[in-house]
Design a protein around this motif. Structure first.
Motif, short mmCIF file in Angstrom:
data_model
loop_
_atom_site.label_atom_id
_atom_site.label_comp_id
_atom_site.label_asym_id
_atom_site.label_seq_id
_atom_site.Cartn_x
_atom_site.Cartn_y
_atom_site.Cartn_z
N GLU B 269 -3.10 -18.27 -14.67
CA GLU B 269 -2.03 -17.85 -15.13
C GLU B 269 -1.56 -17.31 -13.63
OE1 GLU B 269 -2.82 -14.75 -18.14
OE2 GLU B 269 -3.60 -15.47 -19.20
N PRO B 270 -0.08 -16.61 -13.62
CA PRO B 270 0.05 -16.50 -12.71
C PRO B 270 0.30 -14.79 -12.25
CG PRO B 270 1.90 -15.96 -14.75
CD PRO B 270 0.67 -16.63 -14.64
N SER B 271 -0.31 -14.72 -10.51
CA SER B 271 -1.16 -13.72 -10.53
C SER B 271 -0.43 -13.40 -9.15
CB SER B 271 -2.32 -14.08 -9.13
OG SER B 271 -2.70 -15.10 -9.04
N GLY B 272 0.51 -12.16 -8.70
CA GLY B 272 0.46 -11.64 -7.59
C GLY B 272 -0.33 -11.43 -6.37
N ASP B 273 0.09 -11.97 -4.85
CA ASP B 273 -0.70 -10.89 -3.96
C ASP B 273 -1.32 -9.58 -3.28
OD1 ASP B 273 -0.86 -13.39 -3.11
OD2 ASP B 273 -0.11 -14.37 -1.07
N CYS B 274 0.15 -9.13 -3.88
CA CYS B 274 -0.01 -8.19 -3.88
C CYS B 274 -1.47 -7.19 -4.73
CB CYS B 274 1.28 -7.08 -4.42
SG CYS B 274 1.60 -5.09 -4.46
N ILE B 275 -2.08 -6.41 -4.07
CA ILE B 275 -3.47 -5.70 -4.70
C ILE B 275 -3.23 -4.88 -4.94
CG2 ILE B 275 -4.51 -7.87 -3.79
CD1 ILE B 275 -5.98 -5.51 -1.87
N ASP B 276 -1.89 -3.45 -5.51
CA ASP B 276 -1.64 -2.24 -6.03
C ASP B 276 -2.09 -1.41 -4.78
OD1 ASP B 276 -0.48 -0.73 -6.96
OD2 ASP B 276 -1.44 -0.67 -9.11
N CYS B 277 -2.84 -1.57 -3.79
CA CYS B 277 -3.66 -0.98 -2.97
C CYS B 277 -2.35 0.94 -2.63
CB CYS B 277 -4.33 -1.58 -1.67
SG CYS B 277 -3.01 -1.81 -0.47
N GLY B 278 -1.40 0.65 -2.47
CA GLY B 278 -0.71 1.62 -2.11
C GLY B 278 -1.00 1.80 -0.55
N GLN B 279 -1.36 1.09 0.01
CA GLN B 279 -1.35 1.27 2.26
C GLN B 279 0.49 1.58 2.21
OE1 GLN B 279 -3.73 2.12 4.70
NE2 GLN B 279 -4.56 2.58 2.32
N CYS B 280 1.53 0.76 1.48
CA CYS B 280 2.15 0.92 1.85
C CYS B 280 3.07 1.51 1.93
CB CYS B 280 3.51 -0.27 1.41
SG CYS B 280 3.32 -0.58 -0.19
N ILE B 281 2.93 2.88 0.45
CA ILE B 281 3.29 4.64 0.32
C ILE B 281 2.19 4.93 1.27
CG2 ILE B 281 3.30 5.43 -1.59
CD1 ILE B 281 3.25 3.61 -3.81
N ALA B 282 1.33 4.75 0.76
CA ALA B 282 0.42 5.69 2.14
C ALA B 282 0.67 5.73 3.45
CB ALA B 282 -1.32 5.49 2.08
N VAL B 283 1.32 4.77 4.13
CA VAL B 283 1.78 4.62 5.74
C VAL B 283 3.11 5.53 6.02
CG1 VAL B 283 0.19 3.68 6.89
CG2 VAL B 283 2.41 2.58 6.27
N CYS B 284 3.80 5.80 5.33
CA CYS B 284 5.23 5.60 4.42
C CYS B 284 5.73 7.22 5.35
CB CYS B 284 5.98 5.53 3.91
SG CYS B 284 7.52 5.75 3.59
N PRO B 285 6.92 6.68 6.04
CA PRO B 285 6.77 9.05 6.39
C PRO B 285 7.65 9.56 5.73
CG PRO B 285 8.13 6.62 7.83
CD PRO B 285 7.43 6.24 7.07
N THR B 286 8.42 8.60 4.90
CA THR B 286 8.80 8.85 3.70
C THR B 286 9.04 9.51 2.32
OG1 THR B 286 11.37 7.54 2.93
CG2 THR B 286 11.46 8.09 5.04
N GLY B 287 7.61 8.77 2.25
CA GLY B 287 7.10 8.49 1.14
C GLY B 287 7.77 7.93 -0.60
N THR B 288 7.70 7.01 0.77
CA THR B 288 8.83 5.53 -0.41
C THR B 288 8.56 4.51 -0.73
OG1 THR B 288 11.03 6.27 0.80
CG2 THR B 288 11.23 4.22 -0.70
N ASP B 289 8.05 4.27 -2.23
CA ASP B 289 7.73 2.71 -2.50
C ASP B 289 8.33 1.69 -2.33
OD1 ASP B 289 6.15 0.85 -3.38
OD2 ASP B 289 5.74 1.64 -5.83
N ILE B 290 8.60 0.79 -0.92
CA ILE B 290 9.01 -0.35 -0.92
C ILE B 290 9.01 -1.22 -1.66
CG2 ILE B 290 6.99 -1.35 0.41
CD1 ILE B 290 11.07 -1.55 1.34
#
Lengths: 292, 487
Positions: B269-290
């Motif tokens: 079945e289709p599976s994405g590369d994003c493992i939903d680890c939340g690192q992108c949000i954790a480093v974001c200085p504005t707390g944004t979910d890209i």
């Protein structure tokens, strides 16, 4: 009201207000913004306490600092006066020639002279000092009583036929009324006027005898205006050979002058204005361009 | 670990009660290393270095002029910028500079989105610096969150005190550097240290210390989201071809834990590369979910790229799940098409053209601008004076400028009618009958000038004449056209 309502398209919560099916999205402002708003309210109350704010029946709330814009303005006015007094003192002690040759003094005298000219001289001489019939143009180089700095200063101080003891023509003789006093007949006046016109190249009446006019001129006018008609500064008798005519150069105006004479008056300013102002005016008028 | 980004703004109270006010959530950005972090460090060093040290750069302008390379000299109304010296009436150069600045900003936006916001804006740079201090004093994101939970301990109070002290020190230095642009820097530093400096210097240091401390220490992303107009303006200036930092949905979705994705992949079945680890949000200085796409709160600083790339490397997937890209390419890849980029577009061409035109115009006017000059004002009352000998006189007010660093002599002449005579009141020297006016260095002089027509000459009411000012030092000539008025 209590129900939460989410807008389907944007996924944003609405405020719950509805009007004809239209709803308002709720995009909340940050709370700190609200606090800043409260701070500005507090600030305005402090402002009322500190500064004049509320109108009362016969006065107003003065505020803690009793600030008054009018008082501040008056203070600035006094400070300006004090600042001027310093240079003013220097003007007082300087001679007219020194003022003319010292740039700082000259600039100050010119500025002060311009202002006082507008206040005191412009009613007769005009704001641009161009004068008018009976009131001389101070820009040109024709001066009945002299155009040097000292001459202008003297005229300003004591005036002309002003009644002041030191005034120009203090005896108030002025120009003789040759017609009114019965010295010359009407036709003689026409003849002498015709001759005078010829002196400065104005149009003459060919029907009148110039030689007869010249004889009349030498007999009656040359005592003051000189045999050549170039006038005499000491007597305030104008040069009749130039192109400047205080009372107009038409034959009618000149006949009027010879018939009834002229007694132009300029007031004395020494009692009305302080010496520094009069000096400044002399410098200003001299520098209008015609000063000798 | 995921953090509530707070952009839904549900506020305090029960979930049933809606609030018109949004609570500002604390953000604890995690420090990260990577390409974009290095770029940001480098730009921070450059921008802050320029800001803090530029006032101390010297530039020799000769004996009578200040030797500070960049100086805004309000008392004597001059602006010095290396070899450039601007007088107040030349402030239009500033207009040109502002146009160039605006167009450069627009061009950056058309090429690659919010470059300004992410790397160069002072709010970003100072906030970044303040976060670095926070991270250094209070520990990593994990430590900070833990300490927050533990409440007030002596250690936390001490760390907070140290952090705010360093922040205030930076803020104070920021305000201090600001005032150095307005006075001779070394002298002012000495005066400031010995309390001899003017009150206004201390006042401005105070104001800028306060604003820096508040904006970079507490305002942070709130400034970008609620106070700054640029996110709104840039959104209307951008287009679909502009590169932006994007989460590549074509590759990332559907997202899920690594384990779940492996299971899906095993089942075909289709599976994405994003493992939903939340690192992108954790480093974001504005707390944004890209992963929600390009949005107002995203300043596009690139830190999520560094975070995501690090994770991708760890799980053995190619990097670039978050990268500079366009929605067009994301959709094209979904359809199996290759990427296309369009750098040359009408808007980029127009911005470049305007930048070139304005800077070309400025360089031209600047290189041809004169070091002397003259303004002529004809007397309004009277327009002319008739003289006793039959000639006519006109009066003028002439202001002469000498931008040289040495006093200069200037010959003022007039032409247009044969036999015109010129005279300047208060000026003694003449050359061939023309007044020679001396003007002090770096200043102006106003003189009253009289022009006489020869007697007997019949003139019309208004005859064009030309004033000519020739500098004796270098022969530079300024001409001004005016009129000679007659009855």
């Amino acid at each position: 009201m209590a129900e939460r309502h989410i807008d389907e398209l944007s996924g944003t919560e609405t405020t719950g207000h509805e009007w004809d099916g239209l709803r308002e999205l709720n995009t909340p402002l940050p709370r700190w913004w609200l606090w800043i708003f409260y701070v500005t309210i507090v600030w305005s109350i402090l402002y009322w306490i500190a500064y004049p704010a509320w109108p009362m029946v016969s006065s107003y709330t003065k505020g803690m600092f009793a600030y008054s814009a009018r008082e501040e303005g008056l203070k600035a006015f006094e400070a300006g006066k004090a600042a001027r007094a310093e240079v003013g003192g220097a003007l007082q002690n300087a001679s007219l020639d020194q003022i003319q040759s010292t740039p700082a003094l000259l600039e100050f005298a010119q500025g002060q002279g311009k202002a006082s000219f507008g206040d005191n001289c412009a009613p007769c001489h005009g704001l641009g000092a161009t004068g008018g019939p009976g009131y001389p143009n101070l820009n040109d180089d024709d001066w009945m009583w002299g155009g040097t700095l000292d001459d202008i200063y003297t005229t300003l101080q004591y005036g002309i036929r002003s009644g002041h003891d030191d005034a120009r023509d203090s005896g108030i003789t002025g120009m003789t009324a040759f017609g009114a006093d019965g010295i010359l007949e009407t036709d003689q006046i026409a003849s002498v006027v015709n001759y005078v016109r010829s002196l400065s190249g104005l149009e003459t009446d060919s029907g009148l005898d110039l030689a007869a006019g010249q004889t009349l001129f030498i007999d009656n006018c040359s005592a003051c205006h000189g045999e050549d008609g170039k006038g005499m500064l000491e007597l305030g008798a104008p040069n009749l050979t130039d192109g400047i005519w205080l009372y107009g150069s038409s034959p009618a105006a000149m006949i009027e002058t010879v018939t009834n004479g002229r007694k132009g008056v300029m007031p004395a300013w020494s009692g009305r204005l302080d010496d520094v102002t009069v000096k400044s005016l002399a410098v200003y008028v001299h520098n209008l361009g015609g000063g000798k | 670990m995921r953090v509530d980004t707070g952009d839904s703004g549900s506020g305090g109270g029960s979930s049933q009660e809606k609030s018109l006010w949004a609570k500002a959530n604390n953000i604890y950005p995690q420090s990260i290393s990577g390409t974009f972090r290095n770029i940001k460090w480098a730009l921070m060093v450059v921008t802050l270095g320029v800001y803090y040290f530029l006032p101390f750069v010297r530039w020799d302008r000769g004996p009578n002029a200040p030797d500070q390379a960049v100086l805004i000299d309000f008392p004597s109304r001059r602006f010095y910028f290396f070899f450039i010296e601007i007088w107040p009436q030349e402030v239009y150069y500033l207009t040109g500079l502002l146009i160039i600045a605006a167009m450069t900003l627009f061009l950056m936006n058309a090429v690659a989105g919010r470059i300004w916001c992410g790397y160069l804006c002072w709010q970003t740079v100072w906030t970044d610096l303040f976060y670095a201090v926070e991270n250094w004093v209070e520990g990593s994101r994990r430590d900070r969150l833990m300490k927050e939970k533990q409440g007030w301990t002596f250690r936390r109070v001490r760390e907070k005190a140290v952090k705010h002290f360093i922040w205030l020190l930076i803020a104070w230095w920021t305000g201090g550097a600001w005032v150095l642009y307005f006075s001779d820097a070394p002298t002012l530093v000495k005066d400031l240290a010995t309390f001899q400096a003017p009150f206004v210097a201390y006042l401005w240091i105070g104001i800028l210390t306060f604003t820096t401390y508040i904006f970079a220490g507490f305002g942070r992303e709130q400034v970008c989201i609620y106070m700054c107009p640029w996110p709104r303006i840039q959104a209307s200036l951008t287009d679909e071809w502009a590169l932006n930092i994007e989460y590549r949905t074509d590759r990332g979705e559907p997202r899920g834990s690594l384990k779940k994705m492996k299971e899906l992949a095993a089942k075909g079945e289709p599976s994405g590369d994003c493992i939903d680890c939340g690192q992108c949000i954790a480093v974001c200085p504005t707390g944004t979910d890209i992963r929600n796409g390009v949005q107002l709160s995203c300043i596009q600083c690139g830190l999520c790229i560094d975070a995501c790339d690090a994770v991708m490397k760890k799980i053995g997937k190619p990097t670039g799940l978050i990268a500079y890209d366009t929605d067009i390419n994301i959709n094209r890849r979904r359809q199996g098409l290759h990427d296309i980029y369009k750098l040359v577009r009408p808007r980029t061409l127009i911005y470049v053209a305007i930048i070139l035109a304005v800077s070309g115009f400025m360089v031209f006017t600047f290189s041809t601008r004169s070091m002397s000059g003259m303004n002529v004002l004809h007397d309004r009352n009277p327009l002319y004076v008739q003289l006793s000998e039959g000639g006519v006189r006109n009066g003028f007010t002439v202001r002469m400028l000498n931008k040289h660093t040495e006093p200069g002599e200037f010959v003022l002449s007039v032409e247009g009618i044969d036999g015109l005579k010129i005279e300047a009141i208060g000026v003694e020297g003449t050359e061939n009958g023309n007044p020679v006016v001396s003007v002090d260095r770096d200043t102006t002089r106003e003189v009253r000038v009289l022009v006489f027509s020869p007697k007997g000459l019949q003139l019309g009411q208004s005859t064009p004449i030309t004033f000519r000012l020739v500098s004796k030092a270098d022969g530079e000539t300024t001409t001004v056209n005016d009129y000679f008025k007659a009855p």
